[in-house]
Structures are given as structure tokens and as C-alpha cells.
Design an enzyme around this catalytic site. Sequence first.
Site, short mmCIF file in Angstrom:
data_model
loop_
_atom_site.label_atom_id
_atom_site.label_comp_id
_atom_site.label_asym_id
_atom_site.label_seq_id
_atom_site.Cartn_x
_atom_site.Cartn_y
_atom_site.Cartn_z
N LYS A 159 7.77 -0.60 14.41
CA LYS A 159 6.41 -0.42 14.93
C LYS A 159 6.42 0.24 16.31
O LYS A 159 5.51 1.01 16.64
CB LYS A 159 5.68 -1.76 14.98
CG LYS A 159 5.34 -2.32 13.60
CD LYS A 159 4.43 -1.38 12.82
CE LYS A 159 3.90 -2.03 11.54
NZ LYS A 159 3.00 -1.13 10.78
N ASN B 226 -1.16 3.12 6.48
CA ASN B 226 -1.13 1.66 6.53
C ASN B 226 0.15 1.07 5.95
O ASN B 226 0.42 -0.12 6.15
CB ASN B 226 -2.34 1.10 5.76
CG ASN B 226 -2.40 -0.41 5.78
OD1 ASN B 226 -2.53 -1.02 6.84
ND2 ASN B 226 -2.28 -1.03 4.61
N TYR C 104 11.29 -5.07 12.29
CA TYR C 104 9.88 -4.73 12.19
C TYR C 104 9.35 -4.24 13.55
O TYR C 104 8.62 -3.25 13.62
CB TYR C 104 9.09 -5.95 11.73
CG TYR C 104 7.63 -5.70 11.48
CD1 TYR C 104 7.20 -4.99 10.36
CD2 TYR C 104 6.66 -6.19 12.35
CE1 TYR C 104 5.86 -4.77 10.12
CE2 TYR C 104 5.30 -5.98 12.11
CZ TYR C 104 4.91 -5.27 11.00
OH TYR C 104 3.57 -5.06 10.77
N VAL D 165 6.17 5.61 0.04
CA VAL D 165 6.28 6.46 1.22
C VAL D 165 7.72 6.64 1.69
O VAL D 165 7.99 7.46 2.58
CB VAL D 165 5.42 5.92 2.39
CG1 VAL D 165 3.94 5.94 2.02
CG2 VAL D 165 5.86 4.52 2.81
N ALA E 33 -3.31 -10.64 12.01
CA ALA E 33 -4.42 -10.39 11.10
C ALA E 33 -4.27 -11.30 9.89
O ALA E 33 -3.25 -11.26 9.20
CB ALA E 33 -4.43 -8.93 10.67
N ASP F 222 -0.67 3.13 -3.42
CA ASP F 222 0.12 1.90 -3.33
C ASP F 222 1.36 2.10 -4.20
O ASP F 222 1.40 3.01 -5.03
CB ASP F 222 -0.68 0.69 -3.82
CG ASP F 222 -0.14 -0.62 -3.25
OD1 ASP F 222 -0.59 -1.02 -2.17
OD2 ASP F 222 0.74 -1.23 -3.89
#
Length: 262
Positions: free
Chosen positions: A174, A105, A170, A79, A203, A50
Site C-alpha cells: 500500500k 480497488n 500489505y 490483475v 472499513a 472480479d
Amino acid sequence: MNIHIPEYVSGHGLLKDKSVLITAAAGVGIGFSAATRAVEEGCRAIVISDIHEGRLNEAVDKLKSETGLESVWGNVCNVAVEEDVQALIAFAEEQTGGVDVLINNAGLGTSKLLIDMEDPEWNKVIDVTLNGTMRMTRQMMRVMKTRGQGVIVNNASVLGWRAQKEQAHYAAAKAGVMALTRCAALEAADFGVRINAVAPSLAVHPMLKKSAPEALLKELESREAYGRGAEVWEVANIMMFLASDYSSYLTGEIISCSSQRA
């Protein structure tokens, strides 16, 4: 409409004796749920990463205490920084003796109309969500190629397929993750590595409930096939399937987790 939430499913040893690396796994969302599920499915060792060191340390302690697995390590990683990515994978390789499963993730999203968006906001979402997944995938492919085996699971989104206002950056990121998954899978198949992705719809986790307006959440839930958002562990379950040998002949695929009615 079925708004019933099923009972939590116990582990069945899907990742028995596997080692796992998961990015962005120190929060209360899909990443930490996937880490918990991986241990419940029998993984022998796990490294979570993280960008927030304090939260990461808490997550490592929590994962150890809740699951009883001692072979749990944390490593801070952004990342969006290539040096961080290389250091994370090197750390995970050393600690686990070789990473069998990588779950990408890490992702970043904001809400803004494209007409009002400035380049820095667009670039930040793309760099973390798409480029970050690419960096992790690329470096992990290089490592896994030497062993001739391994699995990579990416976290995409149904927004890679469908439109939503204020989500152009976004959704573009994706959609890129989906294309990356398909193309990288063809390359990786040459040396025995599988790459797939899960595309969650809505989610629901505590941070989302805290940050999103209640009216918006209710509207989004009403569009879902089951009239509710997915529990984060339901998304993690799909990741476990993709990470396991049960999906041994599956690569370059995107599995949607629920879908909108219309």
C-alpha cells in the site's frame, strides 16, 4: 468519542454522464459499494471486474436490480495477469464507448509475522495489491492519453503510513500504491489525466466481521478517531469526490479516511 453512524447520503450527480470501471467490485466491501455509489451519482455506464466469475455475475445482476441501470457489465480479471488487464480495459472501452473513471480497488492481504513469512506469500500480496494497481494504471494511462482526459482513483491504506504487526507485506504494497499514485500523477498531468488515492483505515464489512476475531475488531475500532470503523460507503464517497469534477485541480494526492488516535 462519536460512534454515531450517519445516514446514507443520497447521490448528487457527481458522475453524471461518466463511464466507470472498477476492479474487485463483486464482493460486499468497498468495490461494490463504490459501484453502487457511482450509479447513484449518475454514471451512464459501468463495468465491474472480479476474479470470481460466479460472484461477479451475481454482483452485476444485483447492481442492475438495485439501481435500475441497464448499462452494467462484468468481466473476469486477475490483475496479477497482464493479459487479463489488457482484455478488461479493452472490454470496458468497447462496452462503454470510453472509460472516464478507473477505480483500482483490487488488493490482497493476509496476517503473518515477517519472520515467519515465505516468499510466495509476500510476492502474492505485492503482485495483486501493488503490481496489479500498476498494471491497471499503466494500461489505462495509455488509453486515456489518446483522449487527453480521464481520472484514476486508487485504493491505498493508512498502513502505507503507519506500522502494524503481521502486515509488513500489505503495508509495503500500500505504501507502494501511494508512491505509484504520486509519480504516475505527474506523468499523467502532461496529458490531462488525474490520479489520486484514498487511504482507508478500518472499513467494516460483513466479510471482515466474519473473518476477524471480535476482540481484534473492537481493539482496532477503539483506536479510531470516531471509535468505530468506517462504513464502506463512507470510503466510496471519497472515491466519488476524487472521481468527480469537484476535484479537478487535485492530483497525486492521498486522502486518509479517518485516522488512529495515538
